[in-house]
Write a protein that holds these residues in place. Structure first.
Motif, PDB file in Angstrom:
ATOM      1  N   ALA A 300      15.205  48.732 -86.757  1.00  0.00           N
ATOM      2  CA  ALA A 300      14.700  49.438 -87.946  1.00  0.00           C
ATOM      3  C   ALA A 300      13.180  49.524 -87.904  1.00  0.00           C
ATOM      4  O   ALA A 300      12.585  50.534 -88.290  1.00  0.00           O
ATOM      5  CB  ALA A 300      15.165  48.731 -89.211  1.00  0.00           C
ATOM      6  N   SER A 301      12.542  48.451 -87.442  1.00  0.00           N
ATOM      7  CA  SER A 301      11.077  48.454 -87.349  1.00  0.00           C
ATOM      8  C   SER A 301      10.581  49.504 -86.366  1.00  0.00           C
ATOM      9  O   SER A 301       9.440  49.939 -86.439  1.00  0.00           O
ATOM     10  CB  SER A 301      10.585  47.067 -86.920  1.00  0.00           C
ATOM     11  OG  SER A 301      10.932  46.108 -87.891  1.00  0.00           O
ATOM     12  N   GLN A 302      11.486  49.921 -85.449  1.00  0.00           N
ATOM     13  CA  GLN A 302      11.129  50.956 -84.473  1.00  0.00           C
ATOM     14  C   GLN A 302      11.601  52.344 -84.909  1.00  0.00           C
ATOM     15  O   GLN A 302      11.567  53.290 -84.136  1.00  0.00           O
ATOM     16  CB  GLN A 302      11.733  50.601 -83.114  1.00  0.00           C
ATOM     17  CG  GLN A 302      11.177  49.299 -82.543  1.00  0.00           C
ATOM     18  CD  GLN A 302      11.971  48.782 -81.359  1.00  0.00           C
ATOM     19  OE1 GLN A 302      12.871  49.466 -80.885  1.00  0.00           O
ATOM     20  NE2 GLN A 302      11.646  47.585 -80.895  1.00  0.00           N
ATOM     21  N   GLY A 303      12.070  52.445 -86.179  1.00  0.00           N
ATOM     22  CA  GLY A 303      12.425  53.740 -86.731  1.00  0.00           C
ATOM     23  C   GLY A 303      13.891  54.101 -86.650  1.00  0.00           C
ATOM     24  O   GLY A 303      14.264  55.237 -86.954  1.00  0.00           O
ATOM     25  N   HIS A 304      14.768  53.148 -86.278  1.00  0.00           N
ATOM     26  CA  HIS A 304      16.195  53.443 -86.162  1.00  0.00           C
ATOM     27  C   HIS A 304      16.934  52.775 -87.317  1.00  0.00           C
ATOM     28  O   HIS A 304      17.139  51.556 -87.324  1.00  0.00           O
ATOM     29  CB  HIS A 304      16.749  52.951 -84.826  1.00  0.00           C
ATOM     30  CG  HIS A 304      15.978  53.471 -83.638  1.00  0.00           C
ATOM     31  ND1 HIS A 304      15.941  54.814 -83.324  1.00  0.00           N
ATOM     32  CD2 HIS A 304      15.199  52.828 -82.723  1.00  0.00           C
ATOM     33  CE1 HIS A 304      15.180  54.983 -82.241  1.00  0.00           C
ATOM     34  NE2 HIS A 304      14.713  53.796 -81.866  1.00  0.00           N
ATOM     35  N   GLY A 305      17.338  53.561 -88.317  1.00  0.00           N
ATOM     36  CA  GLY A 305      18.011  53.021 -89.477  1.00  0.00           C
ATOM     37  C   GLY A 305      19.462  52.666 -89.202  1.00  0.00           C
ATOM     38  O   GLY A 305      20.061  53.107 -88.221  1.00  0.00           O
ATOM     39  N   ARG A 306      20.046  51.885 -90.098  1.00  0.00           N
ATOM     40  CA  ARG A 306      21.430  51.478 -89.935  1.00  0.00           C
ATOM     41  C   ARG A 306      21.986  51.027 -91.271  1.00  0.00           C
ATOM     42  O   ARG A 306      21.261  50.486 -92.113  1.00  0.00           O
ATOM     43  CB  ARG A 306      21.535  50.312 -88.937  1.00  0.00           C
ATOM     44  CG  ARG A 306      22.948  50.004 -88.474  1.00  0.00           C
ATOM     45  CD  ARG A 306      23.475  51.121 -87.619  1.00  0.00           C
ATOM     46  NE  ARG A 306      24.755  50.807 -86.995  1.00  0.00           N
ATOM     47  CZ  ARG A 306      25.735  51.679 -86.839  1.00  0.00           C
ATOM     48  NH1 ARG A 306      25.601  52.918 -87.273  1.00  0.00           N
ATOM     49  NH2 ARG A 306      26.854  51.334 -86.237  1.00  0.00           N
ATOM     50  N   THR A 307      23.274  51.284 -91.484  1.00  0.00           N
ATOM     51  CA  THR A 307      23.975  50.737 -92.636  1.00  0.00           C
ATOM     52  C   THR A 307      24.845  49.583 -92.153  1.00  0.00           C
ATOM     53  O   THR A 307      25.594  49.725 -91.181  1.00  0.00           O
ATOM     54  CB  THR A 307      24.854  51.806 -93.314  1.00  0.00           C
ATOM     55  OG1 THR A 307      24.006  52.850 -93.818  1.00  0.00           O
ATOM     56  CG2 THR A 307      25.647  51.217 -94.463  1.00  0.00           C
ATOM     57  N   VAL A 308      24.717  48.442 -92.815  1.00  0.00           N
ATOM     58  CA  VAL A 308      25.429  47.230 -92.405  1.00  0.00           C
ATOM     59  C   VAL A 308      26.265  46.733 -93.579  1.00  0.00           C
ATOM     60  O   VAL A 308      25.757  46.588 -94.693  1.00  0.00           O
ATOM     61  CB  VAL A 308      24.450  46.116 -91.979  1.00  0.00           C
ATOM     62  CG1 VAL A 308      25.220  44.898 -91.487  1.00  0.00           C
ATOM     63  CG2 VAL A 308      23.493  46.613 -90.925  1.00  0.00           C
ATOM     64  N   LEU A 309      27.540  46.471 -93.322  1.00  0.00           N
ATOM     65  CA  LEU A 309      28.431  45.915 -94.327  1.00  0.00           C
ATOM     66  C   LEU A 309      28.813  44.498 -93.905  1.00  0.00           C
ATOM     67  O   LEU A 309      29.281  44.282 -92.782  1.00  0.00           O
ATOM     68  CB  LEU A 309      29.693  46.766 -94.471  1.00  0.00           C
ATOM     69  CG  LEU A 309      29.479  48.248 -94.795  1.00  0.00           C
ATOM     70  CD1 LEU A 309      30.804  48.982 -94.815  1.00  0.00           C
ATOM     71  CD2 LEU A 309      28.755  48.406 -96.124  1.00  0.00           C
ATOM     72  N   ILE A 310      28.611  43.537 -94.797  1.00  0.00           N
ATOM     73  CA  ILE A 310      29.007  42.151 -94.533  1.00  0.00           C
ATOM     74  C   ILE A 310      30.218  41.866 -95.412  1.00  0.00           C
ATOM     75  O   ILE A 310      30.117  41.870 -96.644  1.00  0.00           O
ATOM     76  CB  ILE A 310      27.865  41.167 -94.832  1.00  0.00           C
ATOM     77  CG1 ILE A 310      26.633  41.519 -93.997  1.00  0.00           C
ATOM     78  CG2 ILE A 310      28.298  39.734 -94.558  1.00  0.00           C
ATOM     79  CD1 ILE A 310      25.426  40.639 -94.283  1.00  0.00           C
ATOM     80  N   ALA A 311      31.358  41.632 -94.790  1.00  0.00           N
ATOM     81  CA  ALA A 311      32.614  41.509 -95.530  1.00  0.00           C
ATOM     82  C   ALA A 311      33.247  40.145 -95.299  1.00  0.00           C
ATOM     83  O   ALA A 311      33.003  39.478 -94.285  1.00  0.00           O
ATOM     84  CB  ALA A 311      33.578  42.615 -95.095  1.00  0.00           C
ATOM     85  N   GLY A 312      34.069  39.731 -96.242  1.00  0.00           N
ATOM     86  CA  GLY A 312      34.787  38.470 -96.107  1.00  0.00           C
ATOM     87  C   GLY A 312      35.340  38.035 -97.438  1.00  0.00           C
ATOM     88  O   GLY A 312      35.082  38.649 -98.472  1.00  0.00           O
ATOM     89  N   GLN A 313      36.101  36.958 -97.407  1.00  0.00           N
ATOM     90  CA  GLN A 313      36.688  36.461 -98.644  1.00  0.00           C
ATOM     91  C   GLN A 313      35.653  35.730 -99.481  1.00  0.00           C
ATOM     92  O   GLN A 313      34.541  35.444 -99.015  1.00  0.00           O
ATOM     93  CB  GLN A 313      37.857  35.534 -98.331  1.00  0.00           C
ATOM     94  CG  GLN A 313      37.453  34.270 -97.602  1.00  0.00           C
ATOM     95  CD  GLN A 313      38.621  33.347 -97.373  1.00  0.00           C
ATOM     96  OE1 GLN A 313      39.690  33.546 -97.910  1.00  0.00           O
ATOM     97  NE2 GLN A 313      38.418  32.320 -96.553  1.00  0.00           N
ATOM     98  N   SER A 314      36.002  35.394-100.708  1.00  0.00           N
ATOM     99  CA  SER A 314      35.080  34.700-101.597  1.00  0.00           C
ATOM    100  C   SER A 314      34.735  33.331-101.025  1.00  0.00           C
ATOM    101  O   SER A 314      35.599  32.607-100.533  1.00  0.00           O
ATOM    102  CB  SER A 314      35.740  34.535-102.973  1.00  0.00           C
ATOM    103  OG  SER A 314      34.911  33.830-103.834  1.00  0.00           O
ATOM    104  N   GLY A 315      33.441  33.006-101.078  1.00  0.00           N
ATOM    105  CA  GLY A 315      32.993  31.701-100.626  1.00  0.00           C
ATOM    106  C   GLY A 315      32.725  31.601 -99.148  1.00  0.00           C
ATOM    107  O   GLY A 315      32.340  30.538 -98.656  1.00  0.00           O
ATOM    108  N   ILE A 316      32.890  32.678 -98.395  1.00  0.00           N
ATOM    109  CA  ILE A 316      32.772  32.608 -96.944  1.00  0.00           C
ATOM    110  C   ILE A 316      31.321  32.647 -96.477  1.00  0.00           C
ATOM    111  O   ILE A 316      31.024  32.349 -95.320  1.00  0.00           O
ATOM    112  CB  ILE A 316      33.596  33.745 -96.284  1.00  0.00           C
ATOM    113  CG1 ILE A 316      34.014  33.356 -94.856  1.00  0.00           C
ATOM    114  CG2 ILE A 316      32.820  35.052 -96.307  1.00  0.00           C
ATOM    115  CD1 ILE A 316      35.019  32.247 -94.794  1.00  0.00           C
TER     116      ILE A 316
END
Length: 883
Positions: A300-316
């Motif tokens: 991203a600092s070099q100009g390449h954007g990204r969408t990131v999803l962090i998924a998991g159960q509650s408390g993980i």
């Protein structure tokens, strides 16, 4: 030689009585004659004493002869004591007695005189000069003036004057430190003042201000309560209006942390899931995920954007990992934005985005009017959908403008709980920022039923290749062992670790809770440095984790349980002011309860109040309430919000969604209706039509539950729903149903719709039916509308009806009838001078002429439409039905 000169004597009267010369010190207890010491003390402070003053002070009952003899003996004792303790000739350089007058020599340094000199005229100096001088002065003030002579009459006035001067210097210096954001220095200056005078209201106020500006809002509220208690017990008076006004400022969030704090790059939003990171090594068991996120940040600092999803159960550990990613980003110089959606609460449109933008603007000391959502400037399109997209474009521009100065990371926590409009905006931003230095990050749970809109978003992001998903699974047993040993502060046996791992399935939050429960219940013991299960004890977990969490709260006492249960009704985040307004406990009891909950990390402070450390804690408390009790607390919460915010400049406008939410779940549901309707209107104003539909449909259901007929209100709600479903959400069956439900409402002497209103709804239903291809049903509605038209009245509704009739004929290939209807629509629109209606008629005439083969006439109509419409007139709403 100068090098052999004896050091000059010093006399200290603050904190204790000492006479010094070089390394030698004569303490108060070293004086063989107390009268001699008393005489030197007074001379040191006053610098000059007449013979008669000295006699009257020490021997008031003596005659002149006896008095003089006593005075000479005292002077002799002073000389002997000084010379013996501090060196020959000391007395001679300290004082003289000539012509009946005692003089303190000018070369003698006295701490009180130096203290007074340093404190004088400092207000006119620069802050830097004042800080130096006042610090020197306060070092001299080791305590009260001659504390061993507290009951000597002559010491009373000097003691009070010097104490006042010390207080004023401390307050002034604390203000200078506050201006420099050196909060700890300011607090260390102010706190001792209250030890001297617990009822010093000005000092209480200054401490409240320092705590609030340093982000310690809870301590600021606690300081106010200490002030109230001290004034009541010491003076039996309430706080002054100035103090209560400051308290009100802090409660309302108007006195917020200064923007240049050391950690201003990150908003201190608490993590719903958090390992105890005080001693744990960085990201126990999560190194691959950390490496992935570090790479994304570098790209991203070099100009390449990204969408990131962090998924998991509650408390993980989703939010913990996301928050640490924000910290890494901030350390690398990226701009950081953070917003969150909240489960089990009112659905505020665009909540995570509004929250993030407001925090960012406040941090940068920019006006909140720059928020692209709350202060969106409407472009004036007649098509609400176009205005909706314009708002999305304005939001994207806002983010891209931030990236001119630095790459950007934007976290939306608990995306699964966001409203439908926020999900649409997230998808839009994921598409628009992929070529920009933007990391769009979100966390979401996989152990909850998710809505259709959320599932559609996840599928679209995957299908379009816009997002990378990091799925957090169970921790390996080695990481579970680290967590257990960190909590126990010692080695844990393999059997204990494997047993805990088995029942918690490697969930870090559950691992912490189970381990703490085992320790608290005494089921484990330490043999040497190794913890293991006690003989005869079985490794088990309570029936469910909720029981464990409830036990964790209840062991803190009844008041903590009452306060947190009420807070759980307020929401995941809650304000002291609202909790106080519910009236379950006194202010002091609430603050004590919050102190206890903060100490064990059940809750944590936020810039505006408090937040449950984990959503499961809140859910456990909320669901543990009886239905009746829960409804009553929702009522009291709503009433507190009304009472608190009704008199404020913005009124209740910013609290409508919360009031709708609480009253709808309360034992006074009748009060929810106006708020549900207003919340729907507010949502529609920002083009959050899915949310608006939900509010209006809930309002209609509530009217049914309460047995409220009110056809006028029902008509308005159903008509809006019809247009939103038909024109915006493309749900034709729903649109027709809403229009027909409104048209079927019973009329009576108290209410009946106007003819123009009836025509408008029949036309709305007809347009939806034409779009769906049901021409017969559309014709029935149009005929019903024609029956209600007064042809002698030039009304916009009549022009629209004829236009819709032309549409119907055109779709049925009855082009001549379509032509006649369009011409009549044009005639009425021209008489009314309505450009949009005229443009629609021209468009219809162009379509009909093309269908009749009259191309030149069709082109002419199209040119007239184009000349009329120009660049600013929007008529796209007219053409959708032809497609």
């Amino acid at each position: 030689m100068i090098a052999n000169r004896e050091p000059l004597p010093e006399i200290c009267l603050l904190g204790s009585f000492d006479v010094k010369r070089g390394e030698r010190v004569l303490h108060a207890d070293d004086w063989p004659r107390k009268k001699a010491a008393a005489l030197l003390k007074r001379l040191a402070y006053e610098h000059r004493l007449l013979r008669d003053q000295a006699i009257d002070y020490l021997w008031p009952e003596s005659d002149i002869t006896s008095g003089l003899n006593n005075l000479y003996r005292a002077l002799h004792s002073i000389r002997q004591t000084l010379d013996a303790a501090l060196g020959a000739g000391t007395a001679e350089v300290i004082f003289s007695f000539e012509d009946g007058i005692l003089h303190l020599k000018d070369t003698v340094w006295v701490d009180t005189a130096e203290f007074e000199r340093l404190c004088k005229n400092v207000a006119s100096e620069t802050s830097e000069q004042r800080i130096v001088r006042l610090n020197e002065a306060l070092v001299l003030y080791r305590g009260d003036f001659l504390p061993d002579d507290r009951y000597e009459d002559w010491t009373q006035l000097p003691r009070e004057a010097l104490s006042r001067l010390w207080r004023e210097a401390s307050l002034l210096l604390a203000k200078d430190y506050l201006d420099r954001s050196d909060f700890s220095a300011a607090i260390s200056l102010l706190s001792p003042l209250l030890s001297r005078d617990p009822a010093d209201e000005i000092v209480h106020r200054e401490l409240m201000r320092v705590y609030a500006l340093s982000g310690r809002r809870h301590d600021a509220l606690r300081q106010y309560q200490a002030c109230v208690d001290a004034l009541a017990s010491e003076l039996d008076v309430p706080p002054s209006p100035e103090t209560t006004a400051l308290f009100d400022q802090i409660l309302r969030g108007r006195l917020s942390p200064l923007p240049d704090l050391e950690q201003a790059n990150i908003w201190p939003a608490p993590a719903p899931v958090s390992l105890d990171a005080r001693r744990l090594s960085l990201f126990t068991g999560r190194k691959p995920e950390v490496d992935t996120l570090s790479t994304i940040l570098r790209n991203a600092s070099q100009g390449h954007g990204r969408t990131v999803l962090i998924a998991g159960q509650s408390g993980i550990g989703k939010t913990h990992l996301a928050m640490e990613t924000l910290r890494m980003a901030a350390e690398s110089g990226m701009a950081v934005l953070l917003g969150a959606a909240y489960e089990q609460e009112g659905r505020l449109p665009f909540q995570p985005f509004i929250e993030a933008f407001d925090h960012f603007l406040a941090e940068k000391e920019r006006s909140l009017k720059e928020n692209p959502i709350t202060h969106f400037q409407r472009p004036g399109f007649s098509d609400l959908q176009q205005e909706h997209w314009a708002l999305f474009r304005a939001t994207a521009r806002f983010l891209l403008e931030i990236t001119r100065d630095a790459p950007l990371i934007f976290l939306v926590d608990d995306l699964h709980a966001a409203d439908e409009t926020s999900l649409l905006l997230f998808h839009y931003l994921a598409r628009q920022t992929r070529a920009a230095p933007v990391v769009l990050m979100a966390t979401y749970r996989i152990d909850l039923p998710s809505g259709a809109q959320f599932n559609a978003l996840i599928n679209a992001l995957y299908r379009e290749g816009l997002a990378e998903t990091i799925m957090l699974g169970a921790l390996p047993q080695e990481a579970v062992k680290e967590i257990i040993e960190d909590i126990l502060q010692g080695e844990a046996s393999e059997m204990l670790c494997s047993g805990v791992n088995e029942i918690t399935a490697g969930n870090p939050f559950f691992t912490q809770e189970v381990t703490r429960a085992l320790l608290r219940l005494g089921k484990i013991e330490r043999n040497g440095n190794c913890w293991s299960l006690k003989s005869g004890e079985e490794l088990s977990v309570p029936e469910n984790l909720s029981a464990l969490l409830h036990q964790r709260v209840s062991r803190l006492g009844r008041n903590v349980e009452l306060a947190l249960a009420a807070a759980a009704v307020i929401g995941r985040e809650f304000h002291f002011e609202i909790l106080r307004g519910i009236g379950i406990l006194s202010d002091g009891e609430i603050l004590d309860a919050l102190d206890s909950a903060l100490a064990v990390r059940l809750i944590e402070e936020t810039p505006m109040g408090y937040r449950f450390h984990h959503p499961l804690i809140r859910r456990t408390l909320y669901e543990g309430l009886s239905r009746v009790r829960r409804a009553n607390l929702h009522t009291r919460t709503a009433e507190a919000i009304e009472a608190i915010f009704a008199l404020r400049p913005a009124g209740l406008s910013q609290r409508i969604d919360a009031l709708a939410y609480h009253y709808d779940l309360s034992d006074r549901r009748d009060r929810a209706l106006p708020y549900l309707i207003q919340a729907g209107e507010n949502a529609a104003d920002v083009y959050a039509f899915e949310v608006a539909v939900d509010y209006y449909e809930r309002a209609l259901c509530l009217m049914d539950d309460l047995g409220l007929h009110d056809p006028s209100r029902r008509w308005r709600l159903l008509e809006s729903l019809g247009w939103w479903h038909g024109s915006i959400l493309a749900n034709t069956p729903k649109a027709v149903t809403c229009f027909e439900r409104a048209l079927a409402l019973k009329t009576g002497p108290d209410w009946q719709p106007s003819g123009r209103d009836v025509v408008r709804l029949h036309c709305g239903a007809a347009v939806a039916l034409i779009t769906a291809g049901d021409m017969d049903a559309a014709e029935a509605h149009l005929q019903a509308a024609i029956a209600r038209v007064d042809e002698g009245e030039d009304a916009p509704e009549y022009a629209d009806l004829l236009y819709n009739l032309a549409q119907l004929h055109w779709h049925r290939n009855d082009y001549q009838q379509a032509l006649e209807a369009a011409q009549r629509s044009l005639s009425i629109a021209e008489r009314l001078d309505q450009p949009e209606a005229i443009a629609r008629a021209f468009e219809m005439l162009a379509l009909v002429c093309h269908s009749l083969g009259e191309w030149q006439a069709g082109i002419a109509y199209e040119q007239q439409r184009a000349e009329l419409a120009g660049a600013d007139l929007d008529v796209t709403n007219a053409f959708d039905v032809h497609l």
